[in-house]
Design a protein around this motif. Structure first.
Motif, PDB file in Angstrom:
ATOM      1  N   GLN A  79       0.764  -1.221  -0.028  1.00  0.00           N
ATOM      2  CA  GLN A  79       0.075   0.095  -0.188  1.00  0.00           C
ATOM      3  C   GLN A  79       0.799   1.256   0.196  1.00  0.00           C
ATOM      4  OE1 GLN A  79      -3.604  -0.075  -0.223  1.00  0.00           O
ATOM      5  NE2 GLN A  79      -3.035   2.070  -0.710  1.00  0.00           N
ATOM      6  N   THR A  80       2.062   1.365   0.636  1.00  0.00           N
ATOM      7  CA  THR A  80       2.671   2.281   0.783  1.00  0.00           C
ATOM      8  C   THR A  80       3.281   2.662  -0.514  1.00  0.00           C
ATOM      9  OG1 THR A  80       3.462   2.143   2.914  1.00  0.00           O
ATOM     10  CG2 THR A  80       5.113   3.110   1.746  1.00  0.00           C
ATOM     11  N   VAL A  99      14.781   4.188  -5.394  1.00  0.00           N
ATOM     12  CA  VAL A  99      15.638   4.768  -4.014  1.00  0.00           C
ATOM     13  C   VAL A  99      14.985   5.320  -2.879  1.00  0.00           C
ATOM     14  CG1 VAL A  99      17.539   6.495  -3.808  1.00  0.00           C
ATOM     15  CG2 VAL A  99      17.596   5.480  -6.019  1.00  0.00           C
ATOM     16  N   ARG A 100      14.118   5.968  -3.183  1.00  0.00           N
ATOM     17  CA  ARG A 100      13.441   6.720  -1.977  1.00  0.00           C
ATOM     18  C   ARG A 100      12.747   5.307  -1.073  1.00  0.00           C
ATOM     19  NH1 ARG A 100       9.482  11.810  -2.005  1.00  0.00           N
ATOM     20  NH2 ARG A 100      11.509  12.853  -2.421  1.00  0.00           N
ATOM     21  N   TYR A 101      12.445   4.393  -1.761  1.00  0.00           N
ATOM     22  CA  TYR A 101      11.613   3.297  -0.922  1.00  0.00           C
ATOM     23  C   TYR A 101      12.553   2.094  -0.879  1.00  0.00           C
ATOM     24  CZ  TYR A 101       7.641   6.375  -0.745  1.00  0.00           C
ATOM     25  OH  TYR A 101       6.695   7.665  -0.688  1.00  0.00           O
ATOM     26  N   VAL A 103      14.221   1.070   1.305  1.00  0.00           N
ATOM     27  CA  VAL A 103      14.205   0.004   2.701  1.00  0.00           C
ATOM     28  C   VAL A 103      12.906  -0.823   2.600  1.00  0.00           C
ATOM     29  CG1 VAL A 103      13.743   0.403   5.055  1.00  0.00           C
ATOM     30  CG2 VAL A 103      15.516   1.523   3.910  1.00  0.00           C
ATOM     31  N   ASP A 104      11.784  -0.192   1.927  1.00  0.00           N
ATOM     32  CA  ASP A 104      10.348  -0.868   2.022  1.00  0.00           C
ATOM     33  C   ASP A 104      10.484  -1.980   1.080  1.00  0.00           C
ATOM     34  OD1 ASP A 104       8.503   1.050   3.537  1.00  0.00           O
ATOM     35  OD2 ASP A 104       9.843   2.311   2.378  1.00  0.00           O
ATOM     36  N   ILE A 105      11.034  -1.785  -0.145  1.00  0.00           N
ATOM     37  CA  ILE A 105      11.193  -3.050  -1.133  1.00  0.00           C
ATOM     38  C   ILE A 105      12.064  -4.009  -0.546  1.00  0.00           C
ATOM     39  CG2 ILE A 105      12.041  -3.340  -3.182  1.00  0.00           C
ATOM     40  CD1 ILE A 105      11.302  -0.539  -4.038  1.00  0.00           C
ATOM     41  N   ALA A 106      13.065  -3.631   0.030  1.00  0.00           N
ATOM     42  CA  ALA A 106      14.087  -4.718   0.656  1.00  0.00           C
ATOM     43  C   ALA A 106      13.473  -5.550   1.740  1.00  0.00           C
ATOM     44  CB  ALA A 106      15.265  -4.005   1.251  1.00  0.00           C
ATOM     45  N   ARG A 107      12.602  -4.891   2.511  1.00  0.00           N
ATOM     46  CA  ARG A 107      11.855  -5.553   3.553  1.00  0.00           C
ATOM     47  C   ARG A 107      10.622  -6.501   3.052  1.00  0.00           C
ATOM     48  NH1 ARG A 107      11.708  -8.313   8.164  1.00  0.00           N
ATOM     49  NH2 ARG A 107       9.865  -8.052   9.175  1.00  0.00           N
ATOM     50  N   LEU A 108      10.005  -6.100   1.793  1.00  0.00           N
ATOM     51  CA  LEU A 108       9.081  -7.055   1.209  1.00  0.00           C
ATOM     52  C   LEU A 108       9.751  -8.059   0.688  1.00  0.00           C
ATOM     53  CD1 LEU A 108       6.069  -6.879   0.124  1.00  0.00           C
ATOM     54  CD2 LEU A 108       6.895  -5.941  -1.996  1.00  0.00           C
ATOM     55  N   ARG A 109      10.872  -7.935   0.310  1.00  0.00           N
ATOM     56  CA  ARG A 109      11.659  -8.923  -0.422  1.00  0.00           C
ATOM     57  C   ARG A 109      12.134  -9.900   0.620  1.00  0.00           C
ATOM     58  NH1 ARG A 109      13.810 -10.522  -5.771  1.00  0.00           N
ATOM     59  NH2 ARG A 109      14.862 -12.336  -5.491  1.00  0.00           N
ATOM     60  N   HIS A 110      12.667  -9.445   1.673  1.00  0.00           N
ATOM     61  CA  HIS A 110      13.102 -10.275   2.694  1.00  0.00           C
ATOM     62  C   HIS A 110      11.736 -11.302   3.357  1.00  0.00           C
ATOM     63  CE1 HIS A 110      14.758 -11.685   6.517  1.00  0.00           C
ATOM     64  NE2 HIS A 110      13.846 -11.084   7.270  1.00  0.00           N
ATOM     65  N   LEU A 111      10.698 -10.586   3.463  1.00  0.00           N
ATOM     66  CA  LEU A 111       9.408 -11.441   3.975  1.00  0.00           C
ATOM     67  C   LEU A 111       9.176 -12.639   2.948  1.00  0.00           C
ATOM     68  CD1 LEU A 111       7.231  -8.505   5.353  1.00  0.00           C
ATOM     69  CD2 LEU A 111       8.439 -10.157   6.519  1.00  0.00           C
ATOM     70  N   VAL A 141       7.052   0.505 -10.040  1.00  0.00           N
ATOM     71  CA  VAL A 141       7.615   1.555  -8.813  1.00  0.00           C
ATOM     72  C   VAL A 141       8.931   2.401  -9.699  1.00  0.00           C
ATOM     73  CG1 VAL A 141       9.057   1.538  -6.920  1.00  0.00           C
ATOM     74  CG2 VAL A 141       7.288  -0.197  -7.071  1.00  0.00           C
ATOM     75  N   ALA A 142       9.522   1.775 -10.603  1.00  0.00           N
ATOM     76  CA  ALA A 142      10.523   2.569 -11.359  1.00  0.00           C
ATOM     77  C   ALA A 142       9.806   3.300 -12.569  1.00  0.00           C
ATOM     78  CB  ALA A 142      11.593   1.486 -11.887  1.00  0.00           C
ATOM     79  N   GLU A 143       8.501   2.873 -12.948  1.00  0.00           N
ATOM     80  CA  GLU A 143       7.872   3.568 -14.007  1.00  0.00           C
ATOM     81  C   GLU A 143       6.822   4.025 -13.676  1.00  0.00           C
ATOM     82  OE1 GLU A 143       8.894   1.718 -17.938  1.00  0.00           O
ATOM     83  OE2 GLU A 143       9.742   0.163 -16.778  1.00  0.00           O
TER      84      GLU A 143
END
Length: 223
Positions: A79-80, A99-101, A103-111, A141-143
């Motif tokens: 949602q973010t 770049v801005r998000y 951390v959120d993308i990395a956390r989603l990938r980790h989960l 996200v990139a586009e």
């Protein structure tokens, strides 16, 4: 299948063969779809985010507290990102959303990676779906201008599904083909701003006289 000015309905099994017949070799557009596996053959593809969000909502509402916790966190991260994409269409950040998000993308990938072998089948299935289509899912996200949903196809399909339920469908291959062709013509005319009744009238008149059938109404010129 829905494009800006054309709609095509097919009645048949959801197989790779019928999709290949529909798209054929000349299709070079972008395909936006749900997670059905046969679509993965098309590289220029997007995933419908509302489909993904519904699956995450299902996890978040699980009676298993652990699964619900993972589902809620993944849903919140998505949602973010979705809110950021909509905002970037109006005022894109200079550094870009990846770049801005980050951390959120990395956390989603980790989960997703952490639950790849999860004992809960629904959770395991969803995270694997994300990882199989990771680049496709996160491409907007990139586009940011890219669409996030296949709502146009869902909306075009809805009242024809209702019609099928009312009529109890067709009873022959010829009937299915006729139904799909008529639905395709009517929806295509609607998207091109033309009268389907007037067009079908010209087709019937030409057929009765043995004349060549007229082409579909022209795509309207850009305003």
């Amino acid at each position: 299948m829905v494009t800006t000015h054309t709609v095509r309905f097919l009645i048949g099994p959801r197989t790779a063969e019928i999709l290949e017949n529909a798209l054929q070799d000349g299709y070079h557009g972008m395909l936006i779809s749900d997670g059905y596996v046969v679509y993965r053959a098309w590289k220029n593809r997007l995933r419908c985010w509302p489909h993904l969000m519904r699956k995450l909502r299902g996890l978040a509402e699980s009676t298993d507290r652990r699964v619900a916790g993972v589902g809620k966190e993944m849903e919140g991260l998505m949602q973010t990102l979705m809110d950021a994409i909509y905002a970037a269409r109006i005022d894109p950040p200079p550094e870009g959303l990846p770049v801005r998000y980050a951390v959120d993308i990395a956390r989603l990938r980790h989960l997703c990676e952490a639950h790849w072998m999860d004992a809960h089948p629904a959770l395991r299935s969803v995270v694997r779906e994300f990882l199989y289509d990771w680049e496709v899912i996160l491409r907007p996200v990139a586009e940011p201008p890219l669409p996030l949903s296949n709502n146009a196809a869902e909306q075009a399909l809805r009242h024809w599904v209702i019609a099928r339920h009312i009529s109890h469908g067709t009873r022959s291959e010829a009937g299915s083909r006729a139904f799909a062709l008529l639905a395709s013509v009517i929806e295509t005319c609607r998207r091109r701003g033309a009268s389907s009744w007037r067009y079908l009238g010209t087709v019937i008149a030409a057929a009765r006289k043995g004349l060549p059938l007229p082409p579909l109404p022209a795509i309207p010129a850009a305003a």
